[in-house]
Design a protein around this motif. Structure first.
Motif, mmCIF file in Angstrom:
data_model
loop_
_atom_site.group_PDB
_atom_site.id
_atom_site.type_symbol
_atom_site.label_atom_id
_atom_site.label_comp_id
_atom_site.label_asym_id
_atom_site.label_seq_id
_atom_site.Cartn_x
_atom_site.Cartn_y
_atom_site.Cartn_z
ATOM 1 N N MET A 1 0.963 -1.087 -0.055
ATOM 2 C CA MET A 1 -0.006 0.080 0.006
ATOM 3 C C MET A 1 0.854 1.099 -0.108
ATOM 4 O O MET A 1 1.485 1.476 0.898
ATOM 5 N N ASN A 2 0.792 1.825 -1.054
ATOM 6 C CA ASN A 2 1.800 3.088 -1.105
ATOM 7 C C ASN A 2 0.934 4.359 -1.093
ATOM 8 O O ASN A 2 0.073 4.645 -1.859
ATOM 9 N N THR A 3 1.127 4.872 -0.010
ATOM 10 C CA THR A 3 0.245 6.146 0.452
ATOM 11 C C THR A 3 1.296 7.419 0.359
ATOM 12 O O THR A 3 2.539 7.436 0.470
ATOM 13 N N HIS A 4 0.795 8.543 -0.011
ATOM 14 C CA HIS A 4 1.370 9.904 -0.010
ATOM 15 C C HIS A 4 1.906 10.213 1.328
ATOM 16 O O HIS A 4 1.195 10.128 2.251
ATOM 17 N N GLU A 5 3.001 10.865 1.480
ATOM 18 C CA GLU A 5 3.226 11.478 2.975
ATOM 19 C C GLU A 5 2.200 12.178 3.648
ATOM 20 O O GLU A 5 2.218 12.214 4.616
ATOM 21 N N SER A 6 1.497 13.117 2.957
ATOM 22 C CA SER A 6 0.677 14.120 3.593
ATOM 23 C C SER A 6 -0.833 13.368 3.668
ATOM 24 O O SER A 6 -1.427 13.828 4.553
ATOM 25 N N GLU A 7 -0.715 12.342 3.458
ATOM 26 C CA GLU A 7 -2.335 11.296 3.703
ATOM 27 C C GLU A 7 -1.979 10.325 4.713
ATOM 28 O O GLU A 7 -3.049 9.804 5.051
ATOM 29 N N ARG A 8 -0.753 10.207 5.407
ATOM 30 C CA ARG A 8 -0.729 9.438 6.314
ATOM 31 C C ARG A 8 -1.295 9.702 7.801
ATOM 32 O O ARG A 8 -1.479 10.924 8.021
ATOM 33 N N TYR A 9 -1.684 8.812 8.509
ATOM 34 C CA TYR A 9 -2.336 9.181 9.639
ATOM 35 C C TYR A 9 -1.219 9.676 10.731
ATOM 36 O O TYR A 9 -0.161 8.933 10.869
ATOM 37 N N ASP A 10 -1.276 10.749 11.365
ATOM 38 C CA ASP A 10 -0.677 11.253 12.343
ATOM 39 C C ASP A 10 -1.337 11.222 13.837
ATOM 40 O O ASP A 10 -2.255 11.998 13.920
ATOM 41 N N PRO A 11 -0.758 10.137 14.496
ATOM 42 C CA PRO A 11 -1.476 10.216 15.900
ATOM 43 C C PRO A 11 -1.272 11.319 16.712
ATOM 44 O O PRO A 11 -1.973 11.346 17.916
ATOM 45 N N TYR A 12 -0.401 12.165 16.456
ATOM 46 C CA TYR A 12 -0.256 13.450 17.455
ATOM 47 C C TYR A 12 -0.876 14.686 16.661
ATOM 48 O O TYR A 12 -0.623 15.642 17.336
ATOM 49 N N GLY A 13 -1.542 14.621 15.541
ATOM 50 C CA GLY A 13 -2.327 15.676 15.161
ATOM 51 C C GLY A 13 -1.557 16.471 14.053
ATOM 52 O O GLY A 13 -0.412 15.730 13.700
ATOM 53 N N PRO A 14 -1.874 17.432 13.481
ATOM 54 C CA PRO A 14 -1.292 18.135 12.461
ATOM 55 C C PRO A 14 0.207 18.735 12.951
ATOM 56 O O PRO A 14 0.174 19.282 14.104
ATOM 57 N N ALA A 15 1.005 19.023 12.054
ATOM 58 C CA ALA A 15 2.238 19.595 12.330
ATOM 59 C C ALA A 15 2.031 20.929 12.804
ATOM 60 O O ALA A 15 2.880 21.578 13.594
ATOM 61 N N VAL A 16 1.041 21.620 12.323
ATOM 62 C CA VAL A 16 0.909 23.271 12.666
ATOM 63 C C VAL A 16 -0.036 23.277 13.653
ATOM 64 O O VAL A 16 -1.189 22.883 13.526
ATOM 65 N N PRO A 17 0.039 24.164 14.668
ATOM 66 C CA PRO A 17 -0.913 24.093 15.744
ATOM 67 C C PRO A 17 -1.802 24.802 15.326
ATOM 68 O O PRO A 17 -1.979 25.847 14.742
ATOM 69 N N ARG A 18 -3.149 24.686 15.812
ATOM 70 C CA ARG A 18 -4.467 25.439 15.458
ATOM 71 C C ARG A 18 -4.378 26.541 16.437
ATOM 72 O O ARG A 18 -3.810 26.411 17.738
#
Length: 119
Positions: free
Chosen positions: A1-18
Motif C-alpha cells: 500500500m503506497n500512500t502519499h506522505e501528507s495522507e498518512r495518519y498522524d497520531p499526534y495531530g497536524p504539524a501546524v498548531p491550531r
C-alpha cells in the motif's frame, strides 16, 4: 500500500498548531463583587474576633481574671467556621449562589455580635 506522505495518519495531530481565540473570563456584576468583597472583610473580622476572645480567655485564666466563658468561645469558633465556609462558597460561585453565601456570612456575623457582644 503506497500512500502519499501528507495522507498518512498522524497520531499526534497536524504539524501546524491550531490557533484558539483568547476569551476573557466571565466576571460577576459589580454589585455581586462588592457584596463578596464586603462579606470577605466581615468574615476576616469574625475570625479576628475569635482569636481575640481565645487570647483573652488564655491571658485571663493565667492571671486570675474572669474572661470569656466556654459558651462565648464556642460561639466564636462556630461562627468563624461558618463564615469561612460561606465565604469560600461565595468566592467560588457566581450569581445567586454567591449572593446567598455572602448574605450568610453577614447573617452569621450579625448573630454573633447580637448574642455575644451586644446581648
Amino acid at each position: 500500500m503506497n500512500t502519499h506522505e501528507s495522507e498518512r495518519y498522524d497520531p499526534y495531530g497536524p504539524a501546524v498548531p491550531r490557533t484558539v481565540a483568547a476569551t476573557e473570563p466571565r466576571r460577576s456584576p459589580l454589585p455581586v463583587r462588592a457584596l463578596r468583597a464586603f462579606s470577605g472583610a466581615v468574615a476576616a473580622g469574625v475570625v479576628i474576633l475569635c482569636l481575640v476572645v481565645i487570647g483573652s480567655a488564655y491571658v485571663g485564666g493565667g492571671r486570675g481574671f474572669p474572661g470569656p466563658g466556654a459558651i462565648s468561645i464556642t460561639a466564636h469558633v462556630v461562627a468563624s467556621v461558618v463564615v469561612i465556609v460561606a465565604q469560600r462558597i461565595a468566592d467560588r460561585r457566581d450569581g445567586l449562589a454567591a449572593v446567598v453565601a455572602s448574605v450568610a456570612v453577614l447573617a452569621a456575623a450579625a448573630l454573633l455580635l447580637a448574642t455575644q457582644w451586644w446581648g
